[in-house]
Design a protein around this motif. Structure first.
Motif, PDB file in Angstrom:
ATOM      1  N   PHE A  31       8.794  -3.419 -11.707  1.00 13.53           N
ATOM      2  CA  PHE A  31       9.671  -3.030 -10.600  1.00 13.53           C
ATOM      3  C   PHE A  31       8.963  -2.231  -9.502  1.00 13.53           C
ATOM      4  N   GLY A  32       7.674  -2.409  -9.369  1.00 13.72           N
ATOM      5  CA  GLY A  32       6.970  -1.856  -8.216  1.00 13.72           C
ATOM      6  C   GLY A  32       5.958  -0.782  -8.557  1.00 13.72           C
ATOM      7  N   ILE A  33       4.884  -0.753  -7.802  1.00 18.72           N
ATOM      8  CA  ILE A  33       3.795   0.183  -8.041  1.00 18.72           C
ATOM      9  C   ILE A  33       4.245   1.626  -7.834  1.00 18.72           C
ATOM     10  N   LYS A  34       5.153   1.856  -6.893  1.00 20.67           N
ATOM     11  CA  LYS A  34       5.599   3.223  -6.617  1.00 20.67           C
ATOM     12  C   LYS A  34       6.384   3.781  -7.788  1.00 20.67           C
ATOM     13  N   LYS A  35       7.271   2.969  -8.368  1.00 26.69           N
ATOM     14  CA  LYS A  35       8.044   3.422  -9.522  1.00 26.69           C
ATOM     15  C   LYS A  35       7.118   3.675 -10.717  1.00 26.69           C
ATOM     16  N   ALA A  36       6.162   2.776 -10.921  1.00 26.57           N
ATOM     17  CA  ALA A  36       5.201   2.975 -12.006  1.00 26.57           C
ATOM     18  C   ALA A  36       4.376   4.240 -11.762  1.00 26.57           C
ATOM     19  N   GLY A  37       4.023   4.474 -10.493  1.00 30.13           N
ATOM     20  CA  GLY A  37       3.253   5.670 -10.159  1.00 30.13           C
ATOM     21  C   GLY A  37       4.032   6.950 -10.407  1.00 30.13           C
ATOM     22  N   ARG A  51       0.865  -1.190   0.000  1.00 28.79           N
ATOM     23  CA  ARG A  51       0.000   0.000   0.000  1.00 28.79           C
ATOM     24  C   ARG A  51       0.902   1.241   0.000  1.00 28.79           C
ATOM     25  N   SER A  52       1.168   1.771  -1.178  1.00 30.53           N
ATOM     26  CA  SER A  52       2.076   2.909  -1.264  1.00 30.53           C
ATOM     27  C   SER A  52       1.574   4.021  -2.174  1.00 30.53           C
ATOM     28  N   LEU A  53       0.418   3.845  -2.818  1.00 27.33           N
ATOM     29  CA  LEU A  53      -0.119   4.900  -3.679  1.00 27.33           C
ATOM     30  C   LEU A  53      -0.803   5.959  -2.817  1.00 27.33           C
ATOM     31  N   THR A  54      -0.223   7.146  -2.787  1.00 22.93           N
ATOM     32  CA  THR A  54      -0.815   8.257  -2.038  1.00 22.93           C
ATOM     33  C   THR A  54      -1.918   8.905  -2.867  1.00 22.93           C
ATOM     34  N   LEU A  55      -2.556   9.916  -2.296  1.00 20.47           N
ATOM     35  CA  LEU A  55      -3.602  10.652  -3.022  1.00 20.47           C
ATOM     36  C   LEU A  55      -3.041  11.194  -4.331  1.00 20.47           C
ATOM     37  N   LYS A  56      -1.864  11.801  -4.284  1.00 23.47           N
ATOM     38  CA  LYS A  56      -1.248  12.369  -5.493  1.00 23.47           C
ATOM     39  C   LYS A  56      -0.965  11.286  -6.531  1.00 23.47           C
ATOM     40  N   LEU A 104       0.242   2.645 -19.751  1.00 23.89           N
ATOM     41  CA  LEU A 104       0.778   2.313 -18.420  1.00 23.89           C
ATOM     42  C   LEU A 104      -0.345   1.924 -17.463  1.00 23.89           C
ATOM     43  N   SER A 105      -1.420   2.707 -17.454  1.00 25.70           N
ATOM     44  CA  SER A 105      -2.522   2.428 -16.536  1.00 25.70           C
ATOM     45  C   SER A 105      -3.256   1.143 -16.924  1.00 25.70           C
ATOM     46  N   GLN A 106      -3.298   0.837 -18.224  1.00 25.98           N
ATOM     47  CA  GLN A 106      -3.948  -0.402 -18.647  1.00 25.98           C
ATOM     48  C   GLN A 106      -3.164  -1.622 -18.179  1.00 25.98           C
ATOM     49  N   ILE A 107      -1.841  -1.561 -18.275  1.00 25.38           N
ATOM     50  CA  ILE A 107      -1.033  -2.677 -17.773  1.00 25.38           C
ATOM     51  C   ILE A 107      -1.234  -2.839 -16.269  1.00 25.38           C
ATOM     52  N   LEU A 108      -1.278  -1.714 -15.552  1.00 25.56           N
ATOM     53  CA  LEU A 108      -1.552  -1.758 -14.113  1.00 25.56           C
ATOM     54  C   LEU A 108      -2.893  -2.433 -13.832  1.00 25.56           C
ATOM     55  N   GLY A 109      -3.945  -1.941 -14.480  1.00 27.79           N
ATOM     56  CA  GLY A 109      -5.289  -2.439 -14.200  1.00 27.79           C
ATOM     57  C   GLY A 109      -5.498  -3.879 -14.613  1.00 27.79           C
ATOM     58  N   ILE A 110      -5.047  -4.238 -15.817  1.00 27.28           N
ATOM     59  CA  ILE A 110      -5.240  -5.598 -16.322  1.00 27.28           C
ATOM     60  C   ILE A 110      -4.559  -6.617 -15.413  1.00 27.28           C
ATOM     61  N   SER A 111      -3.323  -6.341 -15.012  1.00 23.85           N
ATOM     62  CA  SER A 111      -2.586  -7.297 -14.183  1.00 23.85           C
ATOM     63  C   SER A 111      -3.242  -7.485 -12.818  1.00 23.85           C
ATOM     64  N   ARG A 112      -3.870  -6.421 -12.284  1.00 28.68           N
ATOM     65  CA  ARG A 112      -4.538  -6.553 -10.974  1.00 28.68           C
ATOM     66  C   ARG A 112      -5.851  -7.328 -11.090  1.00 28.68           C
ATOM     67  N   VAL A 113      -6.557  -7.185 -12.198  1.00 25.59           N
ATOM     68  CA  VAL A 113      -7.762  -7.995 -12.402  1.00 25.59           C
ATOM     69  C   VAL A 113      -7.364  -9.455 -12.603  1.00 25.59           C
ATOM     70  N   MET A 114      -6.270  -9.696 -13.300  1.00 28.36           N
ATOM     71  CA  MET A 114      -5.771 -11.073 -13.445  1.00 28.36           C
ATOM     72  C   MET A 114      -5.430 -11.664 -12.081  1.00 28.36           C
ATOM     73  N   LEU A 115      -4.823 -10.845 -11.218  1.00 26.39           N
ATOM     74  CA  LEU A 115      -4.516 -11.285  -9.858  1.00 26.39           C
ATOM     75  C   LEU A 115      -5.782 -11.729  -9.132  1.00 26.39           C
ATOM     76  N   ALA A 116      -6.818 -10.889  -9.180  1.00 27.48           N
ATOM     77  CA  ALA A 116      -8.072 -11.199  -8.496  1.00 27.48           C
ATOM     78  C   ALA A 116      -8.724 -12.453  -9.072  1.00 27.48           C
ATOM     79  N   MET A 117      -8.710 -12.585 -10.409  1.00 19.11           N
ATOM     80  CA  MET A 117      -9.342 -13.745 -11.036  1.00 19.11           C
ATOM     81  C   MET A 117      -8.530 -15.009 -10.787  1.00 19.11           C
ATOM     82  N   GLY A 118      -7.208 -14.883 -10.680  1.00 21.66           N
ATOM     83  CA  GLY A 118      -6.380 -16.038 -10.353  1.00 21.66           C
ATOM     84  C   GLY A 118      -6.644 -16.555  -8.949  1.00 21.66           C
TER      85      GLY A 118
END
Length: 421
Positions: A142-148, A11-16, A287-301
C-alpha cells in the motif's frame, strides 16, 4: 514535495524516512545474535573486530553513497554493475542479493516468531512468523510512505530498547570480565570481524530504493553516513555493556546474548523490553528486506533478467506490486519449510561478492562523479577480499554454485523474453 519520476515510482522518502529504513535493515540479527558468536571466537577482543568490521563497512557505505547519488535508480549495485562494469557483473550482484536476502528473510521471520512467542504464548511461534510475513507484505503493497512510517515506528521501539539496556547495564559493568582481552589472538579478532561485518550490511538498503528518495543526490549520502555511524556507536556501546555485565563466555553460550544480559540486570521490566526490542528488530529487518528485494526484482525485470512482469508499477500506490507479492510468497514458503540451509551458509560469500562489485563500480566511476576519491572503494574492495579469504571452501563453492544457477536461469529468460542490456 512528492513527485513521480519517469519510471512511475513515487519519490516520497525523506531524510528521516530513509534513515529509518537504513537502521531497520541494520539493527537486527547482528546485534541480537551475532555478537554472541563473535564473543565465542575472540573473547572480549571481539570489540576490536567490531570496529574493524565497522571501518570496512564504512568504506563500502561511502562507495554505495557515491554511486547512488549519481545513479538514483532502483536496484542498487545491480544497476551500477551494468552501467559501470558489464552486464555479467550487474546480474551477479542482483542475483546474489535476491538469493541471500530471500533466504535470510525466512530465518528472520522465524526469529520474530520465537521472540514474540515469549511475550504472548497464545499461538505457536510459526503462527506469529506467518502473520508477520503476511502483514509486512500488505504494508509494503500500500505504498512506500506507509511502509516507511511503519518502519519508523518499529525502529524507534528497537532503538529505545537498546538504549534502555545500555543505561541499565553501564553501572553494572565489571572490568574484570575484559580479562584476558584477546585469548584467541589476532586470528580470533579477524574471524570476529568477518562475522560482524554482516551485522552492518543493511546500510546499502537505501541504495536499492534510490528511485523513491527525495533529492537523492543530497539525501542518500547523508542517510548512508548517518546510518553506518549510528550503528557503529550503538553496537560498540551495547557490546561493552554486554561483556562487562555477563562476560563473553555467557554471551557465547546463548543464541540470545542480549537476553542473557537483560536477565542479569535488576532494572524494571528490562527482560521484557529487550524481548520486545528483539521482536521489533526482526520486523524491521523483514520489512526492509521485502522493500529491497522487490525493488531489485523491478530493476531486473526491466532488463529481462527476470520476467518483465516484475517491472509493473501499481497505478495507485506506485510500488512494484507484483514483486512485493512474489517476494512475500517466497518468504512465506521459506518460513514454512525452514528455508534452505545451504543457501544461508552461502550468504556470507554472496554479500561479499555484492559489495566487491559495488567497490569495483565506484573505482570505475569517472573522476568528475567521485565524491570521495578512488582510495575509499579500493580499501573497501581489499577489505571484502580479505574477509572472503577467511571463508570455508564449502561456503565459497556453495556461493559459486548459486551464481551459476542464476546465469542458467538468466539465459532461459533471455531466450523467452529477449535480451535488454
Amino acid at each position: 514535495m512528492k513527485n513521480l519520476d519517469d519510471k512511475g515510482l513515487l519519490r516520497s522518502l525523506t531524510l528521516k524516512d530513509a534513515v529509518g529504513v537504513g537502521l531497520g535493515a541494520i539493527i537486527g540479527a547482528g546485534i541480537f545474535v551475532v555478537t554472541g558468536i563473535a564473543a565465542g571466537v575472540s573473547g572480549p577482543a571481539f570489540i576490536v573486530g567490531l570496529l574493524v568490521a565497522g571501518i570496512i563497512a564504512t568504506f563500502n557505505a561511502l562507495s554505495s553513497a557515491q554511486l547512488a547519488s549519481k545513479y538514483p535508480h532502483s536496484g542498487g549495485t545491480y544497476e551500477y554493475g551494468y552501467i559501470l562494469i558489464n552486464p555479467a557483473f550487474g546480474f551477479s550482484a542482483g542475483w546474489m542479493f535476491l538469493v541471500s536476502k530471500l533466504a535470510g528473510a525466512g530465518f528472520v521471520a522465524l526469529g520474530f516468531g520465537g521472540y514474540f512467542y515469549q511475550l504472548m504464548p497464545i499461538a505457536s511461534p510459526m503462527t506469529f512468523s506467518v502473520l508477520a510475513v503476511i502483514l509486512l507484505t500488505v504494508a509494503n503493497y500500500f505504498g512506500i510512505k506507509k511502509a516507511g512510517n511503519l518502519n519508523l515506528a518499529i525502529v524507534t521501539i528497537t532503538f529505545l530498547s537498546l538504549i534502555y539496556l545500555a543505561f541499565s547495564g553501564i553501572p553494572e559493568v565489571n572490568f574484570e570480565n575484559f580479562k584476558p582481552f584477546a585469548p584467541f589472538g589476532i586470528s580470533g579478532i579477524a574471524e570476529a570481524a568477518a562475522l560482524l561485518f554482516f551485522a552492518f550490511t543493511g546500510y546499502g538498503r537505501i541504495a536499492t530504493l534510490a528511485e523513491e528518495v527525495t533529492d537523492p543526490k543530497k539525501t542518500i549520502p547523508k542517510v548512508i553516513i548517518i546510518t553506518i555511524v549510528t550503528a557503529i556507536l550503538l553496537y560498540s556501546v551495547i557490546s561493552v555493556v554486554a561483556i562487562g555485565v555477563v562476560g563473553t563466555q555467557s554471551m557465547a553460550s546463548s543464541t540470545s546474548p542480549l537476553q542473557v544480559v537483560a536477565d542479569a540486570l535488576n532494572t524494571p521490566e528490562i527482560s521484557s523490553i529487550i524481548t520486545i526490542g528483539a521482536s521489533t528488530a526482526m520486523l524491521g529487518v523483514l520489512l526492509s528486506q521485502i522493500l529491497g528485494i522487490s525493488r531489485v526484482m523491478l530493476a531486473m525485470g526491466r532488463r529481462n533478467d527476470l520476467p518483465p512482469i516484475f517491472k509493473k508499477i501499481h497505478e495507485k500506490y506506485r510500488v512494484p506490486h507484483i514483486g512485493i507479492l512474489f517476494t512475500g510468497l517466497i518468504i512465506l514458503i521459506l518460513t514454512l519449510i525452514g528455508s534452505f540451509e545451504f543457501i544461508v551458509r552461502a550468504a556470507t560469500f554472496t554479500i561479499l561478492l555484492y559489495y566487491s562489485i559495488t567497490n569495483i563500480a565506484a573505482i570505475k566511476q569517472p573522476k568528475k562523479d567521485r565524491m570521495y576519491g578512488r582510495l575509499i572503494p579500493i580499501l573497501g574492495l581489499i577489505g571484502c577480499l580479505a574477509m572472503s579469504a577467511s571463508l570455508p571452501l564449502i561456503v565459497v563453492f556453495s556461493g559459486i554454485g548459486l551464481l551459476l544457477t542464476g546465469f542458467v536461469i538468466r539465459f532461459l529468460f533471455h531466450r523467452i523474453y529477449g535480451r535488454q542490456e
